[in-house]
Design a protein around this motif. Structure first.
Motif, PDB file in Angstrom:
ATOM      1  N   THR A   1      33.450  32.127  37.308  1.00  0.00           N
ATOM      2  CA  THR A   1      33.490  32.022  38.766  1.00  0.00           C
ATOM      3  C   THR A   1      34.502  33.006  39.338  1.00  0.00           C
ATOM      4  OG1 THR A   1      32.820  29.709  38.687  1.00  0.00           O
ATOM      5  CG2 THR A   1      33.877  30.454  40.713  1.00  0.00           C
ATOM      6  N   PHE A   2      35.662  33.116  38.721  1.00  0.00           N
ATOM      7  CA  PHE A   2      36.678  34.062  39.154  1.00  0.00           C
ATOM      8  C   PHE A   2      36.122  35.486  39.097  1.00  0.00           C
ATOM      9  CE2 PHE A   2      40.359  36.809  38.477  1.00  0.00           C
ATOM     10  CZ  PHE A   2      41.216  36.380  39.477  1.00  0.00           C
ATOM     11  N   TYR A   3      35.412  35.831  38.005  1.00  0.00           N
ATOM     12  CA  TYR A   3      34.806  37.158  37.858  1.00  0.00           C
ATOM     13  C   TYR A   3      33.784  37.412  38.955  1.00  0.00           C
ATOM     14  CZ  TYR A   3      31.703  40.820  36.257  1.00  0.00           C
ATOM     15  OH  TYR A   3      30.917  41.949  36.209  1.00  0.00           O
ATOM     16  N   VAL A   4      32.922  36.443  39.210  1.00  0.00           N
ATOM     17  CA  VAL A   4      31.887  36.597  40.238  1.00  0.00           C
ATOM     18  C   VAL A   4      32.525  36.863  41.594  1.00  0.00           C
ATOM     19  CG1 VAL A   4      30.105  35.354  41.547  1.00  0.00           C
ATOM     20  CG2 VAL A   4      30.108  35.282  39.043  1.00  0.00           C
ATOM     21  N   ILE A   5      33.546  36.106  41.946  1.00  0.00           N
ATOM     22  CA  ILE A   5      34.207  36.279  43.239  1.00  0.00           C
ATOM     23  C   ILE A   5      34.869  37.656  43.323  1.00  0.00           C
ATOM     24  CG2 ILE A   5      36.109  35.453  44.679  1.00  0.00           C
ATOM     25  CD1 ILE A   5      35.329  32.599  43.704  1.00  0.00           C
ATOM     26  N   GLU A   6      35.579  38.039  42.282  1.00  0.00           N
ATOM     27  CA  GLU A   6      36.225  39.357  42.258  1.00  0.00           C
ATOM     28  C   GLU A   6      35.196  40.478  42.400  1.00  0.00           C
ATOM     29  OE1 GLU A   6      39.291  40.902  41.754  1.00  0.00           O
ATOM     30  OE2 GLU A   6      40.331  39.046  42.157  1.00  0.00           O
ATOM     31  N   GLN A   7      34.113  40.401  41.631  1.00  0.00           N
ATOM     32  CA  GLN A   7      33.082  41.442  41.650  1.00  0.00           C
ATOM     33  C   GLN A   7      32.379  41.488  43.014  1.00  0.00           C
ATOM     34  OE1 GLN A   7      32.696  43.584  39.120  1.00  0.00           O
ATOM     35  NE2 GLN A   7      31.221  44.718  40.311  1.00  0.00           N
ATOM     36  N   ALA A   8      32.095  40.329  43.579  1.00  0.00           N
ATOM     37  CA  ALA A   8      31.434  40.281  44.885  1.00  0.00           C
ATOM     38  C   ALA A   8      32.320  40.910  45.962  1.00  0.00           C
ATOM     39  CB  ALA A   8      31.090  38.839  45.252  1.00  0.00           C
ATOM     40  N   LEU A   9      33.603  40.559  45.960  1.00  0.00           N
ATOM     41  CA  LEU A   9      34.515  41.134  46.954  1.00  0.00           C
ATOM     42  C   LEU A   9      34.627  42.647  46.791  1.00  0.00           C
ATOM     43  CD1 LEU A   9      37.364  38.472  46.886  1.00  0.00           C
ATOM     44  CD2 LEU A   9      35.709  38.849  48.728  1.00  0.00           C
ATOM     45  N   SER A  10      34.686  43.103  45.563  1.00  0.00           N
ATOM     46  CA  SER A  10      34.809  44.531  45.289  1.00  0.00           C
ATOM     47  C   SER A  10      33.552  45.292  45.703  1.00  0.00           C
ATOM     48  CB  SER A  10      35.081  44.736  43.796  1.00  0.00           C
ATOM     49  OG  SER A  10      35.111  46.088  43.473  1.00  0.00           O
ATOM     50  N   SER A  11      32.390  44.736  45.410  1.00  0.00           N
ATOM     51  CA  SER A  11      31.122  45.415  45.712  1.00  0.00           C
ATOM     52  C   SER A  11      30.767  45.398  47.188  1.00  0.00           C
ATOM     53  CB  SER A  11      29.978  44.751  44.938  1.00  0.00           C
ATOM     54  OG  SER A  11      30.172  44.862  43.554  1.00  0.00           O
ATOM     55  N   VAL A  12      30.880  44.245  47.805  1.00  0.00           N
ATOM     56  CA  VAL A  12      30.438  44.075  49.195  1.00  0.00           C
ATOM     57  C   VAL A  12      31.474  44.598  50.190  1.00  0.00           C
ATOM     58  CG1 VAL A  12      29.731  42.373  50.931  1.00  0.00           C
ATOM     59  CG2 VAL A  12      28.976  42.133  48.565  1.00  0.00           C
TER      60      VAL A  12
END
Length: 135
Positions: free
Chosen positions: A38-49
């Motif tokens: 979940t932490f990875y998903v949130i980090e990746q989403a914030l970075s990408s979007v």
């Protein structure tokens, strides 16, 4: 309740309190793996979007959303599920309605992207590495 995502993640990056280590000894490996994913998903989403704003969201009734991102007037929800075949939940329905989401992505460890309902899709965790996954 709305929690500002960047403040929470900054706290986690800074290290966990000493009491956390002792408390987690009783938790299962699966719980820790789910937390890390979940932490990875949130980090990746914030970075990408690169959203204009980002929040956690929960109600007193128990509905919650792992990530709410606001970008150029659009509202994108991200929910992490650690199952082989996620399904639309009552909590997701509440988030769609109460937050007026334009789209809700349910990130899971499976291999295929597929619709769950109108404006709701299950999306493989691996797709987070692909540019433009949120469109």
């Amino acid at each position: 309740t709305v929690g500002h995502v960047r403040e929470v993640l900054a706290g986690l990056r800074g290290g966990l309190p000493p009491s956390f280590t002792a408390a987690t000894a009783a938790y299962s490996f699966a719980w820790r793996r789910a937390f890390i994913q979940t932490f990875y998903v949130i980090e990746q989403a914030l970075s990408s979007v690169q959203p204009d704003e980002a929040y956690f969201w929960a109600t007193h009734g128990g509905a919650e959303l792992d990530l709410l991102m606001l970008k150029d007037g659009a509202r994108l929800g991200i929910e992490c599920k650690h199952v082989d075949a996620p399904r639309l939940t009552p909590s997701m329905r509440v988030a769609l309605k109460d937050l007026a989401l334009d789209h809700l992505l349910v990130v899971y460890p499976g291999p295929q992207r597929y619709p769950l309902a109108d404006r709701v899709e299950a999306m493989p965790l691996a797709e987070l590495a692909r540019e433009g996954w949120w469109t």
